[in-house]
Motif scaffolding. Structure first.
Motif, short mmCIF file in Angstrom:
data_model
loop_
_atom_site.label_atom_id
_atom_site.label_comp_id
_atom_site.label_asym_id
_atom_site.label_seq_id
_atom_site.Cartn_x
_atom_site.Cartn_y
_atom_site.Cartn_z
N MET A 1 0.83 -1.18 0.00
CA MET A 1 0.00 0.00 0.00
C MET A 1 0.88 1.24 0.00
O MET A 1 1.91 1.29 0.65
CB MET A 1 -0.90 -0.02 1.24
N TYR A 2 0.45 2.25 -0.72
CA TYR A 2 1.22 3.48 -0.87
C TYR A 2 1.12 4.35 0.38
O TYR A 2 0.05 4.53 0.94
CB TYR A 2 0.72 4.26 -2.08
N GLU A 3 2.25 4.89 0.84
CA GLU A 3 2.30 5.80 1.98
C GLU A 3 2.25 7.24 1.48
O GLU A 3 3.14 7.69 0.77
CB GLU A 3 3.60 5.60 2.78
N TRP A 4 1.20 7.93 1.84
CA TRP A 4 1.02 9.32 1.38
C TRP A 4 1.87 10.26 2.21
O TRP A 4 1.93 10.16 3.43
CB TRP A 4 -0.45 9.72 1.48
N LYS A 5 2.50 11.22 1.54
CA LYS A 5 3.33 12.22 2.22
C LYS A 5 2.54 13.49 2.51
O LYS A 5 2.88 14.24 3.39
CB LYS A 5 4.54 12.56 1.35
N ASN A 6 1.51 13.73 1.72
CA ASN A 6 0.72 14.95 1.87
C ASN A 6 -0.75 14.58 2.04
O ASN A 6 -1.34 13.95 1.16
CB ASN A 6 0.92 15.83 0.63
N LYS A 7 -1.35 14.98 3.12
CA LYS A 7 -2.75 14.62 3.42
C LYS A 7 -3.72 15.27 2.45
O LYS A 7 -4.74 14.68 2.10
CB LYS A 7 -3.10 15.02 4.85
N ASN A 8 -3.41 16.49 1.99
CA ASN A 8 -4.30 17.17 1.04
C ASN A 8 -4.35 16.43 -0.29
O ASN A 8 -5.42 16.27 -0.89
CB ASN A 8 -3.84 18.61 0.80
N ILE A 9 -3.19 15.97 -0.75
CA ILE A 9 -3.15 15.24 -2.01
C ILE A 9 -3.86 13.89 -1.86
O ILE A 9 -4.60 13.47 -2.74
CB ILE A 9 -1.70 15.05 -2.50
N LYS A 10 -3.68 13.24 -0.72
CA LYS A 10 -4.36 11.97 -0.47
C LYS A 10 -5.87 12.16 -0.47
O LYS A 10 -6.61 11.36 -1.06
CB LYS A 10 -3.92 11.38 0.87
N SER A 11 -6.35 13.23 0.16
CA SER A 11 -7.80 13.46 0.20
C SER A 11 -8.35 13.73 -1.20
O SER A 11 -9.44 13.28 -1.54
CB SER A 11 -8.15 14.59 1.15
N GLN A 12 -7.58 14.45 -2.03
CA GLN A 12 -8.01 14.69 -3.42
C GLN A 12 -8.07 13.37 -4.19
O GLN A 12 -8.99 13.13 -4.96
CB GLN A 12 -7.05 15.66 -4.12
N PHE A 13 -7.08 12.50 -3.97
CA PHE A 13 -7.04 11.20 -4.63
C PHE A 13 -8.26 10.37 -4.24
O PHE A 13 -8.94 9.80 -5.09
CB PHE A 13 -5.75 10.47 -4.22
#
Length: 183
Positions: A1-13
């Motif tokens: 599973m991919y580890e997100w570095k930026n929460k904003n980008i993860k939420s957009q994804f």
């Protein structure tokens, strides 16, 4: 599973993934959305060159759009931290360019009797170059030759000095400083 570095980008994804799953009649499954490149069986089984090109174009445009969105999101996060400083600097630069200021200028001049004298001028101008030009003009009106001038202090339109003038105490202190700087 991919580890997100930026929460904003993860939420957009996650939001884009949810939109794709709930896309009305042509909604996509979790399995279809799990592949993030064109190397999967679904894409490699396309043999029509025109359709393949359209799929690749859609993929590239989606990637470009995603990168642009990620940049916007990361910019918003970093701007929140630096926004006060950046906005303040932009306003100061903009005011410095557009705003008239009150300048206190110390001048070293040669008078009619050919003596070197120190004097002070208070001028309203927009730039330092404009102040020097105005100081030269003021001296020539009085038949004096400007040898050297130095801006000691300037006041913005939001200050009391700009609106009502510089007080006698301040003028004396600035004049002494100016004479010291010109010697």
């Amino acid at each position: 599973m991919y580890e997100w570095k930026n929460k904003n980008i993860k939420s957009q994804f996650e939001m884009q993934k949810m939109v794709a799953k709930n896309n009305g009649v042509s909604s996509f499954t979790e399995e279809e959305l799990s592949a993030l490149n064109l190397k999967t069986k679904n894409f490699t089984s396309i043999h029509d060159p025109q359709v393949k090109r359209l799929v690749e174009l859609a993929f590239i445009r989606g990637t470009l759009n995603g990168l642009q969105l990620a940049d916007t999101q990361s910019e918003a996060v970093s701007d929140d931290k630096k926004s006060a400083v950046v906005i303040t600097k932009q306003v100061e630069v903009q005011k410095a360019v557009n705003e008239e200021r009150l300048y206190f200028v110390a001048c070293k001049i040669r008078n009619r009797q050919d003596k070197v004298v120190y004097t002070n001028l208070m001028l309203k101008a927009r730039t330092d170059a404009e102040v020097e030009s105005m100081a030269s003009s003021e001296c020539s009106i009085k038949h004096q030759t400007l040898i050297q001038c130095k801006i000691i202090k300037s006041y913005g339109t939001d200050t009391m000095q700009f609106q009502f003038g510089i007080g006698t105490k301040d003028q004396t202190a600035l004049a002494a400083l100016g004479k010291k700087m010109l010697q």
